[in-house]
Every structure is written in C-alpha cells, then in structure tokens.
Design an enzyme around this catalytic site. Sequence first.
Site, PDB file in Angstrom:
ATOM      1  CB  SER A  60      45.450 -57.889  49.662  1.00 47.01           C
ATOM      2  OG  SER A  60      46.597 -58.709  49.680  1.00 47.01           O
TER       3      SER A  60
HETATM    4  N1  SAH Z   1      46.897 -63.471  50.726  1.00 51.33           N
HETATM    5  C1  SAH Z   1      47.351 -62.981  52.007  1.00 51.33           C
HETATM    6  C2  SAH Z   1      48.216 -61.751  51.847  1.00 51.33           C
HETATM    7  C3  SAH Z   1      49.383 -61.752  52.766  1.00 51.33           C
HETATM    8  S1  SAH Z   1      50.628 -60.563  52.405  1.00 51.33           S
HETATM    9  C4  SAH Z   1      46.182 -62.759  52.939  1.00 51.33           C
HETATM   10  O1  SAH Z   1      45.028 -62.939  52.511  1.00 51.33           O
HETATM   11  O2  SAH Z   1      46.404 -62.457  54.096  1.00 51.33           O
HETATM   12  C5  SAH Z   1      51.791 -61.499  51.470  1.00 51.33           C
HETATM   13  C6  SAH Z   1      52.459 -62.650  52.152  1.00 51.33           C
HETATM   14  O3  SAH Z   1      53.456 -63.155  51.262  1.00 51.33           O
HETATM   15  C7  SAH Z   1      53.202 -62.315  53.441  1.00 51.33           C
HETATM   16  O4  SAH Z   1      52.672 -63.098  54.479  1.00 51.33           O
HETATM   17  C8  SAH Z   1      54.667 -62.690  53.154  1.00 51.33           C
HETATM   18  O5  SAH Z   1      55.332 -63.254  54.248  1.00 51.33           O
HETATM   19  C9  SAH Z   1      54.484 -63.722  52.042  1.00 51.33           C
HETATM   20  N2  SAH Z   1      55.659 -63.958  51.200  1.00 51.33           N
HETATM   21  C10 SAH Z   1      56.573 -63.089  50.706  1.00 51.33           C
HETATM   22  N3  SAH Z   1      57.515 -63.736  49.992  1.00 51.33           N
HETATM   23  C11 SAH Z   1      57.177 -65.070  50.012  1.00 51.33           C
HETATM   24  C12 SAH Z   1      57.762 -66.256  49.476  1.00 51.33           C
HETATM   25  N4  SAH Z   1      58.893 -66.237  48.759  1.00 51.33           N
HETATM   26  N5  SAH Z   1      57.139 -67.435  49.702  1.00 51.33           N
HETATM   27  C13 SAH Z   1      56.008 -67.500  50.438  1.00 51.33           C
HETATM   28  N6  SAH Z   1      55.411 -66.420  50.994  1.00 51.33           N
HETATM   29  C14 SAH Z   1      55.994 -65.215  50.779  1.00 51.33           C
END
Ligand code: SAH
Length: 213
Positions: A60
């Site tokens: 993000s």
């Molecule tokens: N906070 C992260 C943002 C990653 S984007 C960072 O700093 O990089 C959001 C993430 O949420 C993705 O990797 C996606 O695979 C994950 N995601 C989506 N649905 C999810 C779920 N039900 N449980 C765990 N992770 C999930």
Amino acid sequence: MESQAVRAAMVRKIQGQGITHPGVLAALQSVERHRFVDSALVNQAYEDTSLPIGLGQTISKPGVVARMLELLCQGRSDKLGRVLEIGTGCGYQAALLSHLAREVYSIERLKGLHEKSRENLRWFRLSNLHLLFGDGMLGYPKGAPYAAIIAAAGGNDIPAAWIDQLAVGGRLVAPAVTAAGRQNLVVVDKTPTGIVRTELEAVLFVPLKSGVA
Ligand code: SAH
C-alpha cells in the site's frame, strides 16, 4: 542510497498530509521500506505510491498506511496490546505495527507472499511479530481478544469473526464496500455499550478473498 534522508523526506510529506501521531511517524522513519520491494523498484520505495509485490498484490501507499495506523493509535500515546493484521503481503506494514504494539499477529492467505514476507522480515529481527499462513477472514482466534485489527484487503463487508475477536475498547480499521457501492475506509469501535461503525474516505485496496492459495 542514503535511505535515512530519503525516509525523512517521505515522513515530511506524510506529515504534510496531516499525520501527527509521534509513534506512527517514528515507525515510518525507522522501517526501511526499500527492503520490501523488488530490486528493480528500489528507487521508488519512498515515493507515495503503491508498488507490485508479486502474485497480483501490492504494497500500500505509505500515506494510506500512515493514515490507517494513525486511526488505530488515535488518542493513545502508549503501545497497543495485541494486534491482528489481515494481509501480510510483503510485510512492510507488519514491521511498522511491531513498533506500535506489544504483540503482532499477521496473517496471509498466499503461501508465496507469506514466505516472501518471512524472508524480507528476517533482517529486522522483530521478536514480537508472528507471521501466520491462513485465511484471515476467520481472524486468528488463538490471539484474541485484540486491542486492534487492521486489514489491507477489502471485501463487501467486515467479517463477523473480526468483530468477535476485537476486545472491548478495541478498534478495527479496514477497507470495505459501503452502501454507495464504493470501497471506503471503515473504523469499527467496540465500546462497552456496543459497536460504533464510522465510514471515512474512499480507498483502493486489493480484494479480500477467502481460503488459501
Ligand atoms: N500490508 C501489506 C499489504 C499487502 S496487500 C504490505 O505491507 O505489503 C493485501 C494482502 O492481503 C495481499 O497479500 C492478499 O493476498 C492478502 N489477503 C487478501 N485476502 C486475505 C485473507 N482472507 N486472509 C489473509 N490475507 C489476505
């Protein structure tokens, strides 16, 4: 790269967007975001932009991460207790959270990213950060109740499990689709007298998906 100075510039920009919480700003100054992106993208690591981290997911924008962390820490100068993060991704926000909370549980549903975040985070040696592989839509009951829950992926609504696992006095910050059909930041406070839900500005997060892959 003199990353300390580049990070200071990023923090000044984020302050310019209205973020004031000293703990959040200190965490942003301290955690090296360039260690979480592919080497080809290192030059963009401190720009206020989201970047691809593989498997169709993104890290993000720092400004949005700061906004969500400030909402989580609002009105508190001490550390948060136990925190649950849904969507570890590359691990950047998890590292920030480990500076702001006593204990952090971060769950990711994509095995490839779960492993990548473990690799990225090894260098930081954050002993209060626990990386979990699983479906975060179910929360993580073993660590509950949580002082705070934060999600980096947005669904049609806030899963009931998250609200169940939130401590009384705790706060949840997550993107979710609102009545207007758009994705907005949603804050849920669990007060002694009930749930208070507040919808804030529009955001653009990757979808929350169930199951693991
Ligand atoms: N906070 C992260 C943002 C990653 S984007 C960072 O700093 O990089 C959001 C993430 O949420 C993705 O990797 C996606 O695979 C994950 N995601 C989506 N649905 C999810 C779920 N039900 N449980 C765990 N992770 C999930």
